[in-house]
Design a protein around this motif. Structure first.
Motif, short mmCIF file in Angstrom:
data_model
loop_
_atom_site.label_atom_id
_atom_site.label_comp_id
_atom_site.label_asym_id
_atom_site.label_seq_id
_atom_site.Cartn_x
_atom_site.Cartn_y
_atom_site.Cartn_z
N LYS B 228 0.82 -1.20 0.00
CA LYS B 228 0.00 0.00 0.00
C LYS B 228 0.86 1.26 0.00
CE LYS B 228 -3.00 -1.59 3.17
NZ LYS B 228 -4.20 -1.79 4.01
N ASP B 229 1.95 1.23 0.75
CA ASP B 229 2.84 2.41 0.76
C ASP B 229 3.45 2.65 -0.62
OD1 ASP B 229 2.50 3.39 3.29
OD2 ASP B 229 4.15 2.22 4.16
N LEU B 230 3.88 1.57 -1.24
CA LEU B 230 4.46 1.69 -2.58
C LEU B 230 3.42 2.27 -3.54
CD1 LEU B 230 6.79 1.20 -4.53
CD2 LEU B 230 6.07 -1.18 -4.72
N ALA B 231 2.20 1.79 -3.45
CA ALA B 231 1.13 2.28 -4.32
C ALA B 231 0.83 3.75 -4.03
CB ALA B 231 -0.12 1.43 -4.14
N ALA B 232 0.73 4.09 -2.75
CA ALA B 232 0.39 5.48 -2.38
C ALA B 232 1.45 6.45 -2.90
CB ALA B 232 0.27 5.60 -0.88
N ARG B 233 2.69 5.98 -2.97
CA ARG B 233 3.78 6.84 -3.40
C ARG B 233 3.88 6.93 -4.92
NH1 ARG B 233 9.41 6.49 -4.32
NH2 ARG B 233 9.59 4.26 -3.87
N THR B 234 3.61 5.81 -5.62
CA THR B 234 3.98 5.77 -7.04
C THR B 234 2.85 5.43 -8.01
OG1 THR B 234 4.57 3.42 -6.97
CG2 THR B 234 6.31 4.99 -6.43
N ALA B 235 1.76 4.84 -7.54
CA ALA B 235 0.78 4.28 -8.48
C ALA B 235 -0.30 5.28 -8.87
CB ALA B 235 0.13 3.04 -7.89
N GLU B 236 -0.83 5.09 -10.06
CA GLU B 236 -1.97 5.89 -10.52
C GLU B 236 -3.23 5.04 -10.61
OE1 GLU B 236 -0.81 8.60 -13.85
OE2 GLU B 236 1.14 7.70 -13.46
N ILE B 237 -3.04 3.73 -10.60
CA ILE B 237 -4.17 2.80 -10.53
C ILE B 237 -3.78 1.72 -9.53
CG2 ILE B 237 -5.54 1.06 -11.77
CD1 ILE B 237 -4.94 2.50 -14.38
N VAL B 238 -4.73 1.32 -8.69
CA VAL B 238 -4.52 0.15 -7.85
C VAL B 238 -5.62 -0.86 -8.14
CG1 VAL B 238 -4.62 -0.74 -5.48
CG2 VAL B 238 -3.17 1.21 -6.01
N PHE B 239 -5.20 -2.04 -8.57
CA PHE B 239 -6.13 -3.16 -8.70
C PHE B 239 -6.14 -3.88 -7.36
CE2 PHE B 239 -4.76 -3.41 -13.39
CZ PHE B 239 -5.79 -2.56 -13.77
N THR B 240 -7.30 -4.22 -6.88
CA THR B 240 -7.37 -4.82 -5.58
C THR B 240 -8.50 -5.84 -5.53
OG1 THR B 240 -7.69 -4.37 -3.22
CG2 THR B 240 -8.77 -2.90 -4.75
N ALA B 241 -8.45 -6.70 -4.54
CA ALA B 241 -9.51 -7.68 -4.35
C ALA B 241 -10.14 -7.41 -2.99
CB ALA B 241 -8.94 -9.09 -4.39
N ASN B 242 -11.39 -6.95 -3.00
CA ASN B 242 -12.11 -6.78 -1.74
C ASN B 242 -13.41 -7.54 -1.85
OD1 ASN B 242 -11.27 -3.42 -2.26
ND2 ASN B 242 -10.24 -4.70 -0.76
N GLN B 243 -13.80 -8.18 -0.75
CA GLN B 243 -15.05 -8.93 -0.76
C GLN B 243 -16.23 -8.06 -0.34
OE1 GLN B 243 -15.98 -12.14 -1.47
NE2 GLN B 243 -14.02 -12.49 -2.47
N THR B 244 -16.14 -7.46 0.82
CA THR B 244 -17.30 -6.75 1.36
C THR B 244 -17.15 -5.25 1.15
OG1 THR B 244 -16.31 -6.44 3.54
CG2 THR B 244 -17.49 -8.51 3.16
N LEU B 245 -18.28 -4.56 1.26
CA LEU B 245 -18.26 -3.10 1.14
C LEU B 245 -17.39 -2.49 2.25
CD1 LEU B 245 -19.37 -0.53 -0.23
CD2 LEU B 245 -21.28 -0.61 1.38
N ALA B 246 -17.52 -3.05 3.45
CA ALA B 246 -16.74 -2.51 4.58
C ALA B 246 -15.24 -2.64 4.31
CB ALA B 246 -17.11 -3.24 5.87
N GLU B 247 -14.82 -3.81 3.83
CA GLU B 247 -13.39 -4.00 3.48
C GLU B 247 -12.96 -3.02 2.40
OE1 GLU B 247 -13.28 -8.87 4.15
OE2 GLU B 247 -12.98 -8.04 2.14
N ASP B 268 -5.51 11.43 -7.85
CA ASP B 268 -4.49 11.00 -8.80
C ASP B 268 -4.20 9.50 -8.72
OD1 ASP B 268 -4.35 13.49 -9.87
OD2 ASP B 268 -2.74 14.15 -8.55
N LEU B 269 -4.94 8.81 -7.90
CA LEU B 269 -4.84 7.36 -7.86
C LEU B 269 -6.26 6.79 -7.93
CD1 LEU B 269 -2.73 5.27 -5.33
CD2 LEU B 269 -5.01 4.57 -6.06
N LYS B 270 -6.50 5.89 -8.87
CA LYS B 270 -7.82 5.29 -9.02
C LYS B 270 -7.79 3.87 -8.46
CE LYS B 270 -8.86 8.93 -11.48
NZ LYS B 270 -9.41 10.10 -10.78
N VAL B 271 -8.69 3.61 -7.53
CA VAL B 271 -8.80 2.27 -6.95
C VAL B 271 -9.83 1.49 -7.76
CG1 VAL B 271 -9.42 0.95 -4.90
CG2 VAL B 271 -8.20 3.13 -4.66
#
Lengths: 441, 441
Positions: B228-247, B268-271
């Motif tokens: 997450k730190d690497l993404a917050a610093r450098t990424a413009e898109i993050v692909f992720t796997a979340n199951q629930t809305l809360a997660e 500047d970063l799209k999840v």
């Protein structure tokens, strides 16, 4: 008299091989970075039935002096495997050969990329394997100076064995896609390689199945002793630079003889020297075209090219109009350095004359003349067993390519030396050779 | 209410994401190795105005058990950068994002290839940077076991800095091609990087000029703390796997908060979480489609998938109809392993139920239902700030993609959640974000 016909490669070096080609109106000067330019050139070469198009490569800007690089078109260009992948989608028959270094890559990655290109292109991929030769490239990969020639070749020898081995980890026809039984590939249709060597330990299998050609075509360009042995053992095409007919036939005979030691047939390797043609309808027209190009050469750029060709030595302290100095043997491109010295000695060239002499062909054969004169030399070298074909180096792109296609190809065809139609769909099919299988493969 | 609309990726995993998708008639089962299939899918996604298409990658066959790999379509596939390069030649607007590992590559080579893809595609390239997580891959690069998670991320952190730095070694507009003066690029328009770090020493400059997007878009998928730190610093898109809305909202908020520490704006970063939709005109039709696919799963293949997802542990000794066992923390894909355990615990799944549960979505959100049901969930997650868009994972290709385009997109558009036309020509233009510049860049 040979019964076969000759092979032709289109060696694309945007914006043409002449070092000042980009300044000439017959070049598309932005060609190094505009895909549509390459698409146009590739489709022309395919329509003309060339066996292949070829892209060289370096792992960095190879001129030591960045300021003189600003005055050439060669400091910025597409990475060749990505470029050929794009061209695979918009061509259908021409072979696609890219250079990738064994010095700064991992064999698993290289095996994958060329296997992928072979699948993408339906069996038209070739890998020109080189060792990298400059300190400027080494500095991009953690080293101050490039590894010694012998060490680079030792690594290359093992590298190519791993790549060939990985291409053989999948059987022909292993992918069966049996929806009913749920068997996607044949039982035991792929297996580990389990290579354990000095430089590499690679389990495999490759994560891409056997390619349309069985394996991509292996291409080599080294002309040193170790380079020739590696080629005789593994290559199906050798690109080479020879100046005289005597040099060419000696190189050709030597290389083909070495093949027997590795249990290979002479016909399974095609020797294709580079050829830099400047064509005119008359000799005067050809000469005028050439002089136009020569007049555009920036002395600093010419000298930087020469410095790189002789192995990275600084020539700034020498008189440009004096003789070529004695220099120690280069660790870099040994055979290229020797070629430069031989050329200067044979023709009695000063430093300035030498850089002018190589500004187009970079040590390859250079012929400035009419179609008949150019084809005479090609035919002589072909029949004397100094070449199985040629890797054509247009001075400018597309101008030099157009000239070759419009003026030289008809003369080659008139003499029965070059195809009028493709007979095959794969690069190896065009070459008419059998793959060099790896030990045990 | 958010005023922006959502981003959509087309995540192509030939022959579709469902592990048995290749056995289903709605898939083109040879799609992993036939370029024309991908061309068809890519052109469909582009006609539908997707922001990007995305390809994952591995540096080897990642199943420990080669025999179960024979029963999946995933043991053989194109290398993604070569494939996207080919697709660049036959598409014009859609973004092209490929995965390349920082674990088994050199930053200079990776920087070049993605810069080349950005030039080839006219500004549509994205690099999904990952660390490799399996011993099976390590074994292809000289190691018996994969490096520790922390070490892989340390290398990745430096790797991305070098790549970003190299992309900045050429100024915007440096290439001027002034034929008259002989100046191809501006004086001092490119320069060395001179990076000296713990893992890499790289001089530069890159041998390809600044790209149409300035730099390719950086994409990340790691969900661990260092990821997450690497993404917050450098990424413009993050692909992720979340199951629930809360997660999802927790992950989203955490990531966007971390960006401030690196001086970046949240927008500047799209999840973009993965979303595995199975669509029917009615709920019953959707459920029937899904059950058809589930019935095609080979138990050995399902279990092998699960073994890989929990970090390579051997599950053969456990009762398939018993609970998911307690296992030590994986060195591999930590966050993926946790996702599996959480899912099993929350839904009270047996081992068999768990592999059936992940056989399509592999831990990503899975929605089997009508267009309205699917869009309801997307909209909820989008408005609750749990996602800026979604990476759509068709169960089969092209069937699942066709369903999404024909049934779900009209509903998204009816609600004003997705574009009807491209407004931009580059991937970053579609995203509407600014690049994450490197330190000092």
């Amino acid at each position: 008299m040979r019964q076969d016909s000759l092979r032709l490669g289109a060696f694309f070096y945007a914006t043409g091989h002449h070092i000042a080609g980009w300044r000439h109106p017959s070049s598309e000067a932005d060609g190094g970075l505009v895909l549509s330019r390459y698409v146009g050139w590739a489709q022309k070469a395919e329509a003309a039935k060339f066996d292949l198009l070829f892209l060289e490569d370096g792992s960095g800007i190879r001129d030591g002096n960045l300021r003189s690089s600003e005055r050439t078109a060669r400091s910025t260009h597409f990475e060749p495997v990505t470029l050929l992948s794009a061209l695979a989608a918009v061509t259908s028959r021409i072979g696609l050969v890219a250079t990738t270094s064994t010095t700064f890559n991992e064999p698993y990655n290289v095996a994958r990329r060329f296997a992928s290109l072979d699948h993408l292109s339906g069996g038209r991929a070739g890998w020109n394997l080189v060792t990298s030769a400059t300190d400027a490239e080494a500095a991009n990969f953690g080293d101050d100076t490039i590894a010694r020639h012998a060490d680079r070749y030792e690594r290359a020898e093992e590298f190519v064995d791993v790549v060939l081995g990985l291409w053989n980890t999948w059987d022909d026809g292993a992918v069966i896609i049996d929806r009913e039984s749920g068997q996607f590939s044949k039982p035991d249709g792929f297996r580990p390689l389990d290579h354990r060597g000095k430089h590499f330990t690679v389990r495999g299998p490759l994560n891409i199945s056997r390619t349309p050609q069985g394996q991509p075509v292996v291409v080599q360009a080294g002309a040193s002793g170790p380079g020739k042995d590696l080629a005789a053992r593994t290559a199906e095409i050798v690109f080479t630079a020879n100046q005289t007919l005597a040099e060419a036939t000696e190189f050709y005979g030597d290389l083909k003889e070495r093949m027997a030691r590795f249990g290979r047939e002479r016909d399974d390797l095609k020797v294709m020297p580079g050829l830099f043609p400047v064509v005119g309808r008359s000799e005067d027209e050809a000469r005028a075209k050439f002089e136009d190009l020569q007049a555009l050469i920036d002395p600093a750029v010419g000298l930087a090219l020469l410095e790189r060709m002789i192995g990275g030595f600084d020539l700034s302290g020498y008189d440009l109009d004096g003789p070529v100095p004695e220099l120690p043997e280069a660790n870099g491109i040994k055979s290229r350095q020797q070629l430069m010295f031989d050329l200067a000695r044979r023709e009695g060239l000063t430093l300035r004359q030498l850089y002018l002499r190589i500004a187009g062909a970079r040590g390859h054969s250079q012929i400035v003349g009419t179609p008949a004169q150019i084809v005479d030399e090609m035919e002589e070298r072909f029949h004397a067993h100094g070449a199985d074909g040629f890797n054509i180096m247009p001075a400018t792109l597309p101008g030099g390519l157009d000239d070759f296609i419009e003026l030289v190809l008809p003369e080659l065809r008139r003499r029965g030396l070059f195809r009028t139609e493709y007979e095959a769909h794969t690069l190896r099919g065009h070459l008419g050779s059998r793959p060099a299988r790896p030990p045990g493969g």
